[in-house]
Scaffold this motif. Structure first.
Motif, PDB file in Angstrom:
ATOM      1  N   LYS A 134      64.808   7.384  55.017  1.00  0.00           N
ATOM      2  CA  LYS A 134      65.165   6.263  55.888  1.00  0.00           C
ATOM      3  C   LYS A 134      65.578   5.017  55.104  1.00  0.00           C
ATOM      4  O   LYS A 134      66.582   4.376  55.424  1.00  0.00           O
ATOM      5  CB  LYS A 134      63.987   5.932  56.803  1.00  0.00           C
ATOM      6  N   LYS A 135      64.827   4.662  54.092  1.00  0.00           N
ATOM      7  CA  LYS A 135      65.061   3.399  53.394  1.00  0.00           C
ATOM      8  C   LYS A 135      66.085   3.515  52.260  1.00  0.00           C
ATOM      9  O   LYS A 135      66.312   2.548  51.537  1.00  0.00           O
ATOM     10  CB  LYS A 135      63.753   2.851  52.837  1.00  0.00           C
ATOM     11  N   ALA A 186      71.957   7.463  62.473  1.00  0.00           N
ATOM     12  CA  ALA A 186      72.344   8.501  63.425  1.00  0.00           C
ATOM     13  C   ALA A 186      71.211   9.476  63.701  1.00  0.00           C
ATOM     14  O   ALA A 186      71.004   9.922  64.835  1.00  0.00           O
ATOM     15  CB  ALA A 186      73.569   9.251  62.903  1.00  0.00           C
ATOM     16  N   ALA A 187      70.447   9.824  62.663  1.00  0.00           N
ATOM     17  CA  ALA A 187      69.382  10.813  62.823  1.00  0.00           C
ATOM     18  C   ALA A 187      68.129  10.226  63.439  1.00  0.00           C
ATOM     19  O   ALA A 187      67.488  10.847  64.302  1.00  0.00           O
ATOM     20  CB  ALA A 187      69.046  11.430  61.466  1.00  0.00           C
ATOM     21  N   LEU A 188      67.765   9.011  63.032  1.00  0.00           N
ATOM     22  CA  LEU A 188      66.490   8.440  63.466  1.00  0.00           C
ATOM     23  C   LEU A 188      66.499   8.038  64.936  1.00  0.00           C
ATOM     24  O   LEU A 188      65.449   7.772  65.510  1.00  0.00           O
ATOM     25  CB  LEU A 188      66.130   7.248  62.574  1.00  0.00           C
ATOM     26  N   ALA A 243      62.874  12.908  62.877  1.00  0.00           N
ATOM     27  CA  ALA A 243      62.156  12.096  61.898  1.00  0.00           C
ATOM     28  C   ALA A 243      60.835  12.740  61.494  1.00  0.00           C
ATOM     29  O   ALA A 243      60.167  13.396  62.298  1.00  0.00           O
ATOM     30  CB  ALA A 243      61.903  10.697  62.448  1.00  0.00           C
ATOM     31  N   GLY A 244      60.465  12.533  60.250  1.00  0.00           N
ATOM     32  CA  GLY A 244      59.181  13.004  59.743  1.00  0.00           C
ATOM     33  C   GLY A 244      58.670  12.012  58.708  1.00  0.00           C
ATOM     34  O   GLY A 244      59.289  10.989  58.458  1.00  0.00           O
ATOM     35  N   ARG A 245      57.545  12.348  58.117  1.00  0.00           N
ATOM     36  CA  ARG A 245      56.973  11.442  57.121  1.00  0.00           C
ATOM     37  C   ARG A 245      56.381  12.241  55.969  1.00  0.00           C
ATOM     38  O   ARG A 245      55.666  13.226  56.174  1.00  0.00           O
ATOM     39  CB  ARG A 245      55.903  10.549  57.748  1.00  0.00           C
ATOM     40  N   GLN A 299      53.418   9.000  50.353  1.00  0.00           N
ATOM     41  CA  GLN A 299      53.861   8.254  49.182  1.00  0.00           C
ATOM     42  C   GLN A 299      55.393   8.086  49.096  1.00  0.00           C
ATOM     43  O   GLN A 299      55.891   7.500  48.138  1.00  0.00           O
ATOM     44  CB  GLN A 299      53.384   8.903  47.864  1.00  0.00           C
ATOM     45  N   VAL A 300      56.118   8.587  50.074  1.00  0.00           N
ATOM     46  CA  VAL A 300      57.577   8.462  50.063  1.00  0.00           C
ATOM     47  C   VAL A 300      58.070   7.678  51.272  1.00  0.00           C
ATOM     48  O   VAL A 300      58.888   6.771  51.147  1.00  0.00           O
ATOM     49  CB  VAL A 300      58.260   9.850  50.009  1.00  0.00           C
ATOM     50  N   GLY A 301      57.551   8.034  52.450  1.00  0.00           N
ATOM     51  CA  GLY A 301      57.928   7.316  53.656  1.00  0.00           C
ATOM     52  C   GLY A 301      58.618   8.202  54.668  1.00  0.00           C
ATOM     53  O   GLY A 301      58.505   9.429  54.648  1.00  0.00           O
ATOM     54  N   THR A 302      59.341   7.566  55.564  1.00  0.00           N
ATOM     55  CA  THR A 302      60.009   8.279  56.649  1.00  0.00           C
ATOM     56  C   THR A 302      61.239   9.017  56.140  1.00  0.00           C
ATOM     57  O   THR A 302      62.093   8.447  55.465  1.00  0.00           O
ATOM     58  CB  THR A 302      60.429   7.303  57.763  1.00  0.00           C
ATOM     59  N   VAL A 303      61.309  10.294  56.456  1.00  0.00           N
ATOM     60  CA  VAL A 303      62.466  11.113  56.133  1.00  0.00           C
ATOM     61  C   VAL A 303      63.100  11.584  57.431  1.00  0.00           C
ATOM     62  O   VAL A 303      62.483  11.529  58.494  1.00  0.00           O
ATOM     63  CB  VAL A 303      62.092  12.324  55.246  1.00  0.00           C
ATOM     64  N   TYR A 304      64.337  12.027  57.341  1.00  0.00           N
ATOM     65  CA  TYR A 304      65.021  12.487  58.548  1.00  0.00           C
ATOM     66  C   TYR A 304      65.818  13.746  58.246  1.00  0.00           C
ATOM     67  O   TYR A 304      66.250  13.988  57.120  1.00  0.00           O
ATOM     68  CB  TYR A 304      65.954  11.396  59.087  1.00  0.00           C
ATOM     69  N   SER A 305      66.015  14.530  59.280  1.00  0.00           N
ATOM     70  CA  SER A 305      66.868  15.704  59.187  1.00  0.00           C
ATOM     71  C   SER A 305      68.314  15.267  59.337  1.00  0.00           C
ATOM     72  O   SER A 305      68.661  14.538  60.266  1.00  0.00           O
ATOM     73  CB  SER A 305      66.509  16.711  60.285  1.00  0.00           C
TER      74      SER A 305
END
Length: 398
Positions: A267-268, A282-284, A290-292, A295-301
């Motif tokens: 995400k960031k 677009a994904a979020l 969205a997932g998490r 130690q990294v944060g929010t990720v998206y497909s």
């Protein structure tokens, strides 16, 4: 915006003109036109005709020289200059390595594992001199001097040993890698040549295979080669595909003997106005994307990923690679998620005495599959988008 022509100059952040690859799409109401394609000239100028009654839907601009983000402009108001943002200097391991818990202090990560890569457009250069090359089915030498291509990008993500890359960018620089060319001569991969290349690499004793390409239809020659690979102890990972409108992942990813890899973004990650930042937005905004990751944060497909049949998800959006000791390109696609999976598996299997003691049989292939299953963690996305999850090594010292 409605006009007979759109024209602008592509510049660097410092105001220098850039030759860039530019895509323009217009729309008339809800109807989107096919993309137009141009290259800016040496002064950075590019022009497009815009049909009457149409307005700009999107403009995508990527420099032909290294060091810049790909930019995306949506619903553009008239403008005469576009400045491309420079890629960041990187001082800590890339988010993709941290996402998978890769310990970059281990310079030998991936050691004892031999990986085969079947692809097109590979050229040995600094950082990947160690990667061996087979000859293609025609017996011709592989690679053209000075070229930059898909196969090289895949190999840099997998095992670049240039000091900065080994410390901050590549997954498994300690692995032994062999590249086999399967080019169709048109920038893609020939199924027939790929089948021969797969069998060549299996005969050379590879443990894992990476296939960062895909076709719409099954190929009997590739299918036979994949079955042979599985029976000979080789696990194959393939890119799911970059066609969101298709109901199934591309072939060979959907073959029973392959693991289909989908792509994730962070995400960031990505500067405002870049294509990578657009992918995040677009994904979020979509349910289940969205997932998490701790130690990294929010990720998206990645919304452009072919989703039907994804078995595992790995970082693949905005992945930085180097050339000449400098961060050169930010790559996006399932092509770059696949070597992430292969690299993490190589690290884990290279430390697995039981696996290393196994012969080339289907039992070794199954052992590798089970290892991937144990490594993969649910990050909270829909099953269709992440499969069994994101492969993460058990310890992280980065």
């Amino acid at each position: 915006m409605s006009t007979e022509e759109i024209s602008f100059v592509v510049l660097s952040e410092h105001g220098d003109p850039l030759i860039a690859h530019v895509l323009l799409r217009t729309r008339n109401g809800s109807e989107r036109s096919p993309r137009q394609e141009r290259f800016s000239d040496e002064e950075g100028r590019v022009s497009f005709p815009v049909p009457e009654g149409h307005e700009v839907d999107e403009i995508i601009v990527g420099a032909t020289v290294p060091g810049f983000w790909v930019m995306r402009i949506e619903n553009a108001e008239p403008f005469d200059r576009l400045r491309l943002s420079s890629l960041p200097m990187i001082r800590k391991p890339g988010w993709w390595l941290r996402c998978m818990n890769v310990d970059t202090e281990d310079d030998d990560r991936g050691k004892h594992i031999k990986i085969g890569v079947v692809d097109a457009d590979f050229q040995q250069s600094a950082g990947i001199e160690h990667i061996k090359q087979t000859t293609g089915p025609t017996g011709l030498a592989i690679g053209k001097e000075g070229t930059w291509g898909h196969g090289e990008a895949v190999c840099r993500i997998l095992a670049d040993r240039e000091p900065m890359a080994a410390e901050l960018l590549s997954v498994a620089p300690g692995a032994e890698v062999v590249f086999a060319d399967a080019s169709n001569g048109k920038g893609g991969v020939s199924g027939f040549r790929a089948a021969i290349a797969i069998k060549q690499l299996v005969s050379q004793g590879v443990h894992l295979l990476n296939l960062s390409w895909g076709h719409t239809r099954e190929d009997v020659h590739v299918a036979a080669a994949l079955q042979t690979a599985s029976e000979m102890g080789v696990l194959v990972v393939a890119a799911a595909g970059n066609e969101p409108g298709e109901e199934r992942v591309r072939y060979p990813a959907r073959d029973i003997h392959c693991v289909a890899a989908g792509a994730l973004g962070l995400k960031k990650w990505g500067k405002k106005g870049t294509l990578v930042k657009y992918y995040a937005t677009a994904a979020l905004g979509r349910k289940g994307f969205a997932g998490r990751v701790p130690q990294v944060g929010t990720v998206y497909s990645w919304s452009e990923c072919t989703a039907g049949g994804i078995e595992v998800a790995a970082p693949g959006i905005g992945i930085l690679v180097q050339r000449g000791g400098e961060v050169s390109y930010a790559l996006s696609g399932t092509s770059y998620a696949s070597p992430m999976v292969v690299g993490v598996l190589a690290i884990a299997l290279g430390r697995d005495r039981e696996y290393l003691g196994m012969g080339g049989t289907s039992a070794r292939t199954q052992h590798a599959r089970e290892t991937l299953k144990r490594l993969s963690q649910d990050v909270g996305m829909e099953r269709e988008r992440q499969g069994i999850g994101v492969p993460r090594l058990p310890k992280c010292n980065v």
